[in-house]
Design an enzyme around this catalytic site. Structure first.
Site, short mmCIF file in Angstrom:
data_model
loop_
_atom_site.label_atom_id
_atom_site.label_comp_id
_atom_site.label_asym_id
_atom_site.label_seq_id
_atom_site.Cartn_x
_atom_site.Cartn_y
_atom_site.Cartn_z
CG ASN A 1 57.62 120.76 83.45
OD1 ASN A 1 56.76 119.97 83.80
ND2 ASN A 1 57.56 121.42 82.31
N GLY B 1 65.30 125.00 74.26
CA GLY B 1 64.62 124.20 75.28
C GLY B 1 63.70 123.18 74.63
CB VAL B 2 62.03 120.18 75.77
CG1 VAL B 2 63.30 119.41 75.62
CG2 VAL B 2 61.75 120.52 77.21
N GLY B 3 59.80 121.27 73.98
CA GLY B 3 58.39 121.63 73.84
C GLY B 3 58.04 122.07 72.43
CG ASN B 4 54.09 121.28 70.88
OD1 ASN B 4 54.63 120.37 70.25
ND2 ASN B 4 52.99 121.12 71.59
CB ILE B 5 56.99 127.32 71.92
CG1 ILE B 5 55.52 127.31 72.38
CG2 ILE B 5 57.39 128.72 71.44
CD1 ILE B 5 55.21 128.22 73.55
CE LYS C 1 46.28 126.41 81.93
NZ LYS C 1 46.58 125.15 81.26
CD GLU D 1 68.79 121.75 78.92
OE1 GLU D 1 69.34 121.40 79.97
OE2 GLU D 1 67.87 122.58 78.89
N GLY E 1 67.53 123.12 82.56
CA GLY E 1 68.78 123.74 82.14
C GLY E 1 68.61 125.20 81.76
#
Ligand code: 0RQ
Length: 492
Positions: free
Chosen positions: A376, A260-264, A400, A286, A380
């Protein structure tokens, strides 16, 4: 390009879009999305609203588009309905305030839903292209998304002809269209880099009502620095996959990865790519992020299939300058193919996605904070997690600053059920849920994944329910969420 097409400014082309129209944008993430028309549409909406003339469109895209574009359209109150995914803060606020109707969809399903007429007709498709011929061949750019079906189905097409992209981008593109039942065909892709179609979309050139010339980069930012938490999650993913490899549950040559997307996700992919014990692997994903490009040049990623090159402008230009290397290693596909359940299951894809919260029985929430506010969208993640060889979810155990535990007694919203989620990994460890009964799953998730400060609370909840296949105490299932709402923390 044939000069017979009407060349217009973005503002002139925006006049062709009318109040109430269903408008469809090309691209997947900001990659390949139109860049001039959204701004012009926002201007048109504001000008009309000043004269008290209504102007709102329905907007269908591939995934997200540039956040600036989505925000400009939302702030101009130009959108009444939006699908299937977004990542823009102003748009998100309006969705959560009930001002814009948003439909959250599995990304692989959007093209077939358009094809089957489920959303009604598409009035105007706005498509970014690197090239268009007088015969009506449209060559797409860095994000394919749903552009092929939008081009086929739209009554009118506006092309943003973007000279920022190299015309050689077409060397990576493979467009296969699936028919509709009862004549829908098998998808003839048996290996990650197989190609089965054309590198352009053929349409009736008479549908092209405007061509707008642009020279604009995709709005994609570089990732922030990796933090120790991301690195610890990445180490746990690495450890788990190596164990699977040694147990021969992953074949010697490894299996294709989805990320997937993102920093992790970016950190995990980087760690896997850099680990010499993991053999060089393929990506059937994707989105391709920067880490994939680096690893490909190091020979650690052998090849990649996706719907977009979601990389910052300098990385995209680097790819264009080295096309002889990358065109053999990257295939860009429509999202109904990049995310296709049939192919994901056939290839044995290992799926790695981040979620917001998980319950002790293995359900996952990817989309709605406290069950209420959209973040969001499912994107996918469901396409891959439901059909993968190994469905892995990753997340920090707290959010948080510890006020939120990402492991909860009952998910406040479910995107992926216990039947799809096979493995959960946090910085604390790995919960391998395969073959476990509900109570075994709960014990494993609490012991291995929950943050130590929330373990007692979760174990206490588990002890409340005394009977049934799954133990729940419905009077207390959302105590942690209620505590967050009332006291600002899930810790009681
Ligand atoms: O908030 O930004 O204010 O710090 O959510 O969380 O941990 O930075 O992780 O950027 O990977 O996003 C699920 C949203 C995670 C994303 C989600 C807060 C947290 C932070 C972001 P801040 P992280 P990520 C391929 C696959 C669905 C679509 C998908 C996503 C912010 O991965 O949208 O998988 N996934 N697509 O503090 C309240 C919780 C929280 C929470 C985290 N339980 N409650 N806030 N946060 N957990 C891509 C495509 O489909 C195109």
């Amino acid at each position: 390009m044939d000069q017979d097409f009407a060349v217009m400014t973005a503002d002139e082309a925006a006049q062709l879009i009318l109040h109430g129209n269903m408008v469809a944008f090309s691209g997947f993430t900001p990659a390949g999305a139109p860049k001039a028309l959204p701004e012009a549409l926002a201007r048109r909406a504001m000008a009309l609203h000043e004269q008290a003339i209504p102007f709102k469109i329905k907007l269908l895209t591939g995934a997200s588009i540039g956040a600036l574009a989505d925000n400009q359209l939302a702030e101009a109150e130009a959108v009444e309905w939006r699908a299937p995914y977004q990542t823009a803060s102003a748009l998100r606020d309006k969705i959560n305030q009930g001002e814009i109707n948003f439909v959250d969809l599995h990304l692989s399903e959007v093209a077939q839903m358009v094809n089957y007429g489920f959303f009604g007709p598409i009035d105007v498709a706005v498509i970014e292209a690197s090239e268009v011929t007088k015969e009506g061949r449209v060559y797409l750019t860095s994000g394919i998304g749903n552009a092929p079906v939008f081009l086929q189905k739209a009554r009118q097409v506006i092309i943003e002809l973007n000279s920022y992209h190299s015309p050689r981008i077409k060397e990576m593109i493979d467009i296969v269209s699936l028919g509709a039942p009862p004549l829908r065909s098998m998808v003839p892709i048996f290996h990650t880099l197989d190609r089965a179609g054309e590198n352009y979309v053929q349409i009736d050139p008479k549908k092209i009502v405007a061509v707008v010339h642009t020279h604009l980069a995709d709005q994609i930012k570089e990732f922030g620095d990796e933090n120790p938490l991301c690195r610890q999650i990445a180490r746990n993913v690495e450890g788990f996959l190596l164990k699977e490899l040694h147990a021969q549950r992953i074949p010697e040559g490894f299996l294709p990865l989805q990320s997937g997307v993102g920093n992790i996700n970016n950190a995990v992919l980087k760690a896997l790519g850099e680990n010499p014990d993991i053999p060089p692997f393929m990506m059937y994903s994707e989105v391709l992020q920067s880490s994939v490009i680096d690893l490909m040049e190091q020979g650690r990623i052998i090849g990649a299939s996706a719907s977009s090159l979601t990389v910052p402008p300098d990385v995209l230009q680097h790819i264009y300058k080295n096309m002889d290397f990358f065109n053999e290693r990257i295939v860009l596909r429509p999202q109904e193919i990049s995310n296709n359940p049939e192919i994901i299951r056939r290839l044995g894809v290992i799926a790695l996605n981040v979620g917001l919260e998980f319950d002790i029985y293995g359900h996952a929430n990817s989309t709605h904070v406290a069950g209420v506010n959209l973040m969001n969208g499912i994107g996918g993640s469901g396409d891959f997690e439901r059909n993968a060889y190994l469905s892995i979810f990753i997340a920090p155990s707290i959010a948080k600053g510890g006020k939120i535990s990402t492991i909860v007694p009952m998910c406040s919203h479910v995107d992926h059920s216990e039947h799809s989620v096979k493995v959960i990994i946090t910085e604390n460890g790995v919960a391998d849920l395969r073959g476990l009964s509900p109570i075994q799953r709960a014990q494993t998730i609490i012991a291995n994944c929950a943050h130590p400060m929330y373990r007692d609370c979760l174990n206490h909840y588990l002890s409340l329910g005394k009977t049934g296949h799954i133990h729940h105490d419905l009077a207390h299932a959302f105590d942690m969420h209620m505590s967050l709402i009332e006291h600002g923390t899930m810790l009681s």
